[in-house]
Scaffold this motif. Structure first.
Motif, mmCIF file in Angstrom:
data_model
loop_
_atom_site.group_PDB
_atom_site.id
_atom_site.type_symbol
_atom_site.label_atom_id
_atom_site.label_comp_id
_atom_site.label_asym_id
_atom_site.label_seq_id
_atom_site.Cartn_x
_atom_site.Cartn_y
_atom_site.Cartn_z
ATOM 1 N N ASN A 291 0.859 -1.194 0.000
ATOM 2 C CA ASN A 291 0.000 0.000 0.000
ATOM 3 C C ASN A 291 0.897 1.247 0.000
ATOM 4 O OD1 ASN A 291 -2.460 1.420 0.208
ATOM 5 N ND2 ASN A 291 -2.165 1.643 2.414
ATOM 6 N N ASN B 167 -3.848 3.618 -7.310
ATOM 7 C CA ASN B 167 -4.783 3.009 -8.255
ATOM 8 C C ASN B 167 -4.466 3.450 -9.690
ATOM 9 O OD1 ASN B 167 -7.548 3.496 -9.834
ATOM 10 N ND2 ASN B 167 -7.758 1.721 -8.514
ATOM 11 N N ASP C 189 -3.525 -1.959 -9.359
ATOM 12 C CA ASP C 189 -2.603 -0.966 -8.806
ATOM 13 C C ASP C 189 -1.472 -0.670 -9.791
ATOM 14 O OD1 ASP C 189 -4.161 -1.175 -6.586
ATOM 15 O OD2 ASP C 189 -2.730 -2.359 -5.417
#
Ligand code: FAD
Length: 345
Positions: free
Chosen positions: A69, A92, A117
């Motif tokens: 992330n 994204n 992603d």
């Protein structure tokens, strides 16, 4: 960093397969990566999971799923003509493309609406409507899971090919991509897009029907979003990973042999002399694989290349269907059909 045990992956893969992983770790920074490296997490059986839009879990994953992330985006270099942007692996992709179009940066508009992603885009060198992401990547930064170090490699070192890169081979499981650097051309808002972005008849037909000239970046982007919305299964409603299979690369001799059975089979030239690419969808369509149901799964209503989870099929059921299609293709062409998706057993 977030850690969980016995994690359901159902909402984390676009096939919507109800699989579990023994452990799940979401890392938010390179510091987190170093921490889990020191704890020897990378010595275990692990899997890097981005948006889960190119992965099929046939069974539960008995190891550790690591979700990068890693966020953030910034311009690292800029001049009158170009802009160089570095973006975190966890950002994204669809939003990044939308942002680039909004800035009138030329290049990524043809890769609109591809789920997932940014970190996964170099892995299979994503492509759509005549464009591949490799054309815009200058370098890829990754965390070496064997040494715990950060490394950056150039576009050339990524060994990009059709739906392929070093991350699927030499660096598989050795590299967790942390950031990517893109170089895009600055363009004028009302200026026509270069012809090379209008190679697909589907796009030009749509533009002619719905827009007046000049065909700008925004018009091409909007057209592609609309075409994809109309043509592909909606993520979250139907389970799929887009195209399940790649288009085979075959010799011209083999192509001539196939023409005897499929006289109108199209072919596309490749970078390699004597090698052509043939559209899998054309043959699957001829074999009756469009909108075909096999139990709880099947192929997409409008596209034979897209294996679709219609009603809570298991990973195993989807995998069985993939094998049936591969066998049918082979029996009729003598050519092995490779999957584009990553199959996790
Ligand atoms: C409806 C639909 C349409 C699609 N259309 C297209 C299309 O037009 N063109 C196309 O090319 N693809 C398409 N795809 C496939 C998919 O969206 C892309 O391949 C996408 O880039 C996958 O991103 P992801 O984050 O979901 O990757 P994931 O599915 O999470 O992972 C894919 C692979 O990359 C690895 N990986 C992921 N992140 C990292 C990282 N940070 N470091 C190292 N390895 C990593 C994973 O281990 C796995 O092997 C489509 C999918 C769907 C569902």
């Amino acid at each position: 960093m977030k850690l969980s045990k016995n994690k359901s992956l159902k909402k984390l893969n676009t096939f919507m397969v109800d699989a579990y992983s023994n452990q799940y770790i979401e890392v938010d920074s390179v510091k987190d990566l170093k921490e889990i490296f020191d704890k020897k997490v990378f010595n275990e059986d692990f899997l890097i999971l981005g948006g889960g839009s190119n992965i099929l879990f046939v069974n539960d994953f008995k190891g550790i799923v690591i979700h990068p992330n890693l966020l953030g985006k910034g311009i690292v270099e800029e001049n009158k003509k170009t802009v160089t942007i570095k973006i975190g692996a966890g950002e994204n992709w669809e939003k990044f493309v939308e942002w680039s179009v909004h800035q009138n940066y030329l290049g990524l508009q043809n890769l609109a609406n591809i789920p997932g992603d940014c970190g996964a885009t170099p892995v299979q060198n994503i492509g759509a409507y005549g464009v591949e992401v490799k054309n815009f990547i200058t370098s890829v930064e990754y965390f070496n899971t064997k040494t715990g170090e950060i490394k950056e490699i150039t576009n050339k070192e990524c060994k990009f090919r059709y739906r392929n890169s070093i991350f699927k081979h030499d660096l598989k499981n050795n590299a967790l991509i942390t950031a990517i650097t893109f170089k895009l051309e600055k363009w004028e808002k009302d200026k026509a897009i270069p012809e090379k972005y209008l190679q697909y008849k589907g796009i030009t037909d749509y533009l002619e029907k719905n827009y007046s000239k000049p065909y700008t970046i925004k018009k091409v982007y909007d057209s592609i979003c609309n075409i994809r919305d109309e043509k592909l299964p909606k993520v979250g409603k139907y389970g799929s990973c887009g195209s399940t299979f790649t288009n085979p690369l075959i010799s011209e001799v083999e192509y001539k042999r196939l023409l005897e059975k499929y006289p109108e089979l199209p072919n596309y030239t490749t970078e390699n002399e004597g090698v052509v690419k043939i559209p899998t969808a054309y043959i699957l369509d001829k074999l009756g694989w469009k909108n075909k149901r096999v139990g709880k799964c099947g192929t997409w209503i409008k596209h034979p290349l897209i294996v679709t989870n219609y009603e809570n099929a298991t990973g195993e059921e989807i995998y069985n269907l993939i094998q049936i299609i591969q066998k049918d293709f082979f029996d009729n062409t003598g050519i092995r059909l490779n999957t584009e998706i990553n199959i996790i057993f």
